[in-house]
Design an enzyme around this catalytic site. Sequence first.
Site, PDB file in Angstrom:
ATOM      1  N   GLU A 153      13.326  -2.989   2.845  1.00  0.00           N
ATOM      2  CA  GLU A 153      12.719  -1.711   2.488  1.00  0.00           C
ATOM      3  C   GLU A 153      11.383  -1.491   3.212  1.00  0.00           C
ATOM      4  O   GLU A 153      10.924  -2.330   3.980  1.00  0.00           O
ATOM      5  CB  GLU A 153      12.560  -1.614   0.971  1.00  0.00           C
ATOM      6  CG  GLU A 153      13.739  -0.934   0.286  1.00  0.00           C
ATOM      7  CD  GLU A 153      13.964   0.489   0.781  1.00  0.00           C
ATOM      8  OE1 GLU A 153      13.051   1.091   1.388  1.00  0.00           O
ATOM      9  OE2 GLU A 153      15.072   1.008   0.564  1.00  0.00           O
ATOM     10  N   HIS A 154      10.785  -0.343   2.937  1.00  0.00           N
ATOM     11  CA  HIS A 154       9.596   0.106   3.657  1.00  0.00           C
ATOM     12  C   HIS A 154       8.448  -0.908   3.581  1.00  0.00           C
ATOM     13  O   HIS A 154       8.227  -1.563   2.567  1.00  0.00           O
ATOM     14  CB  HIS A 154       9.120   1.454   3.105  1.00  0.00           C
ATOM     15  CG  HIS A 154       8.656   1.379   1.673  1.00  0.00           C
ATOM     16  ND1 HIS A 154       7.358   1.072   1.316  1.00  0.00           N
ATOM     17  CD2 HIS A 154       9.333   1.560   0.514  1.00  0.00           C
ATOM     18  CE1 HIS A 154       7.237   1.069   0.006  1.00  0.00           C
ATOM     19  NE2 HIS A 154       8.425   1.358  -0.514  1.00  0.00           N
ATOM     20  N   ASP A 155       7.751  -1.051   4.701  1.00  0.00           N
ATOM     21  CA  ASP A 155       6.501  -1.816   4.792  1.00  0.00           C
ATOM     22  C   ASP A 155       6.647  -3.296   4.464  1.00  0.00           C
ATOM     23  O   ASP A 155       5.670  -3.953   4.099  1.00  0.00           O
ATOM     24  CB  ASP A 155       5.424  -1.190   3.893  1.00  0.00           C
ATOM     25  CG  ASP A 155       5.165   0.266   4.246  1.00  0.00           C
ATOM     26  OD1 ASP A 155       4.792   0.528   5.400  1.00  0.00           O
ATOM     27  OD2 ASP A 155       5.373   1.146   3.378  1.00  0.00           O
ATOM     28  N   ASN A 173       7.142  -3.321   0.515  1.00  0.00           N
ATOM     29  CA  ASN A 173       5.850  -4.017   0.515  1.00  0.00           C
ATOM     30  C   ASN A 173       5.965  -5.494   0.140  1.00  0.00           C
ATOM     31  O   ASN A 173       5.036  -6.074  -0.426  1.00  0.00           O
ATOM     32  CB  ASN A 173       4.859  -3.326  -0.432  1.00  0.00           C
ATOM     33  CG  ASN A 173       4.402  -1.985   0.101  1.00  0.00           C
ATOM     34  OD1 ASN A 173       3.717  -1.903   1.116  1.00  0.00           O
ATOM     35  ND2 ASN A 173       4.812  -0.916  -0.570  1.00  0.00           N
TER      36      ASN A 173
END
Length: 234
Positions: A153-155, A173
């Site tokens: 997922e993102h980041d 994250n």
Amino acid sequence: MICKELLKKFFRLRQNNFLTCSVSMEELIVIGAGGHASVVIDAVEKQGRYSIVGIVDKSKRGEYLGYDILGDETALTGYPETYLVIAIGDNWIRKNISDRVRGFPFATIIHPSANIARDVKIGHGTVVLPGATVNTGATIGRHCIINTGAIIEHDCIVEDYAAVQPGAVLGGNSTLGLCSVIGIGASVIHGINIGDNSVIGAGSTVISDIESSVVAYGTPAKTARNRRKGEPYL
């Protein structure tokens, strides 16, 4: 007669267009001739960027999936500028081989069915396999495996030589440490840090940070024991 001439012109145009748009392929040697290698070879063929000139494997001879086995790593001396990809599932073995063959260029292999956001950073030697998703802001290190259907997922940050196994999910994250692995179908919620050299067991649910050099599993995942460097997990 007119139709025949038109057909000739049509095929000439198609041929010229093909010649104009064709791109020369870089030569590639695959290191490894096991099950994971077969999946990587399929991704290489479908990616269409590299042409496999042979396979390096110390324990096999002859051919593998139609490609010549060149011998062990000493065979690489005859191919000093050829790209390599280390198609071996075990993280520490992949790391040890990459240390031994420094100086060669490494290919990044991305299956065309993978969904990669435009700002994702992916290190050399990494393979991203069919149906995987890597979302915006993520960074994938060198010689990683993002396996079939895995979701980053993102980041997120996936450190060098780490692996996210088929169907596993790394929430936004989160960080996966050097040489660590998330097992098949495991889920890691957002904002989690998993240390270096750790293994998350298949089907686990990780809802809190996991320290380095441990094996953890369960729902919720808990540390079961310590793990030494280089310990096999496949």
